[in-house]
Write an enzyme that holds these catalytic residues in place. Structure first.
Site, PDB file in Angstrom:
ATOM      1  N   TYR A   1       2.464   2.074  -7.007  1.00 61.04           N
ATOM      2  CA  TYR A   1       1.567   3.086  -6.442  1.00 61.04           C
ATOM      3  C   TYR A   1       2.363   4.168  -5.725  1.00 61.04           C
ATOM      4  O   TYR A   1       2.180   5.372  -5.979  1.00 61.04           O
ATOM      5  CB  TYR A   1       0.572   2.435  -5.486  1.00 61.04           C
ATOM      6  CG  TYR A   1      -0.244   3.439  -4.706  1.00 61.04           C
ATOM      7  CD1 TYR A   1      -1.219   4.206  -5.334  1.00 61.04           C
ATOM      8  CD2 TYR A   1      -0.017   3.635  -3.336  1.00 61.04           C
ATOM      9  CE1 TYR A   1      -1.952   5.140  -4.619  1.00 61.04           C
ATOM     10  CE2 TYR A   1      -0.749   4.572  -2.627  1.00 61.04           C
ATOM     11  CZ  TYR A   1      -1.714   5.326  -3.266  1.00 61.04           C
ATOM     12  OH  TYR A   1      -2.433   6.257  -2.563  1.00 61.04           O
TER      13      TYR A   1
ATOM     14  N   LYS B   1       2.705   8.096  -6.911  1.00 61.68           N
ATOM     15  CA  LYS B   1       2.236   9.162  -6.012  1.00 61.68           C
ATOM     16  C   LYS B   1       3.376  10.127  -5.690  1.00 61.68           C
ATOM     17  O   LYS B   1       3.160  11.343  -5.590  1.00 61.68           O
ATOM     18  CB  LYS B   1       1.667   8.558  -4.730  1.00 61.68           C
ATOM     19  CG  LYS B   1       0.332   7.862  -4.900  1.00 61.68           C
ATOM     20  CD  LYS B   1      -0.786   8.819  -5.324  1.00 61.68           C
ATOM     21  CE  LYS B   1      -1.181   9.770  -4.201  1.00 61.68           C
ATOM     22  NZ  LYS B   1      -2.332  10.627  -4.606  1.00 61.68           N
TER      23      LYS B   1
ATOM     24  N   ASN C   1      -1.773   9.192 -11.188  1.00 61.01           N
ATOM     25  CA  ASN C   1      -1.069   9.701 -10.014  1.00 61.01           C
ATOM     26  C   ASN C   1       0.134  10.576 -10.324  1.00 61.01           C
ATOM     27  O   ASN C   1       0.524  11.402  -9.499  1.00 61.01           O
ATOM     28  CB  ASN C   1      -0.605   8.535  -9.142  1.00 61.01           C
ATOM     29  CG  ASN C   1      -1.746   7.674  -8.646  1.00 61.01           C
ATOM     30  OD1 ASN C   1      -2.878   8.137  -8.558  1.00 61.01           O
ATOM     31  ND2 ASN C   1      -1.463   6.424  -8.333  1.00 61.01           N
TER      32      ASN C   1
END
Length: 308
Positions: free
Chosen positions: A131, A135, A81
């Site tokens: 996460y 991102k 990511n």
């Protein structure tokens, strides 16, 4: 128009490929790790030079980056990511700097917001999960790249091919196993008290198509969601109805996790309406029906005839 789609076999990538195939005058190229992909590209490990070589040969007019990871270790998340989009942007600058880049971000980059608030694109980004943090790093790499690039910051997507790391995919798999047994029994889930902005994967794909085909410069960052927050219990109840599940759904209230860290999520989608001429078309019920029909419904068994 030559469009390279990275992560074309993934959750959102599949929907994007299906939508882009319908565009006139488009030649699609698939980039990823699958044997049938046109370009063998793993953004988590490929070097800038190797990727630039492939991009030079492919000469895409546009690139859509649907690749990424939603589960795994912090290292896995960072490689897919954060490193992935950074390597992609550097390779594009070296090989095809005029190509348009559409990158799929995540509303998890925003982090917690006030109950009842709609999140604008200029709202502070304060992710609370690995996460969301990875991102956000990928988004920053794209918006600071100098490329003709746009990040579509997607809320919670729902549709066929849902990943088991997220609630729609995990619950679909649990219900599929449960309805195969008689009686149906109990399905256990986590805390469903959080409100989420669920958006159909087909609507996300349409936003990608709009971002690719509209002329001129677009804003660097645009929210893509339904524009309304509903309890996660609504998603669970809708899937139960689609599955015809007659057992019990047991919820673990108060479980520490994403629901308690981010109890509310709702995107302001006015920029998407204004800049992309885009609005969501599908309801949550329609999204869940498509998800269950694709991933949950029992596959028909092949009839075996009696030997003669």
């Amino acid at each position: 128009m030559r469009i390279l789609v990275l992560g074309s076999t993934g959750y959102l990538g599949g929907a994007v490929m299906e939508r882009l195939r319908a565009l006139p005058g488009v030649r699609l190229l698939r980039g990823g790790r699958a044997p049938g992909d046109d370009l063998r590209i793993d953004l988590a490990t490929i070097t800038r030079g190797a990727l630039a070589e492939q991009l030079t040969r492919a000469a895409p007019d546009a690139v859509v980056n649907c690749a990424g990871a939603i589960g795994g270790s912090p290292l896995t998340l960072a490689e897919a990511n954060a490193r992935g989009p950074a390597v992609l942007c550097e390779a594009l600058c070296a090989a095809v700097p005029t190509a348009r880049l559409v990158h799929l971000g995540s509303a998890a980059e925003y982090g917690p917001t006030g109950i009842g608030e709609r999140t604008l694109e200029d709202s502070p980004a304060r992710p609370v999960t690995p996460y969301g943090a990875t991102k956000l790093a990928g988004t920053l790499a794209v918006v600071d790249s100098g490329l003709h690039a746009i990040v579509l910051r997607v809320t919670d997507p729902v549709g066929p091919g849902a990943a088991p790391a997220g609630l729609p995919g995990r619950l679909t798999a649990e219900l599929r196993r449960a309805v195969a047994r008689t009686p149906h029994g109990t399905v256990r889930v986590g805390d469903l008290s959080a409100h989420r902005d669920f958006v159909d994967t087909r609507d996300v794909a349409q936003a990608v198509a709009q971002a690719l085909t509209l002329p001129g410069r677009l804003p660097r960052l645009i929210n893509i969601g339904s524009g309304r927050a509903v309890p996660a219990r609504n998603l669970a109840h809708g899937l139960v109805v689609e599955a015809g599940f007659t057992g019990c759904v047991e919820e673990s209230l108060g479980t520490v996790g994403c629901a308690t860290a981010m109890p509310w999520q709702c995107a302001d989608i006015s920029a998407a309406e204004w800049e992309l001429d885009w609005r969501p078309r599908f309801t949550l019920r329609e999204s869940l029906a498509a998800l269950w029909a694709s991933d949950g419904a029992p596959r028909p068994t092949r009839a075996v005839g009696k030997p003669r």
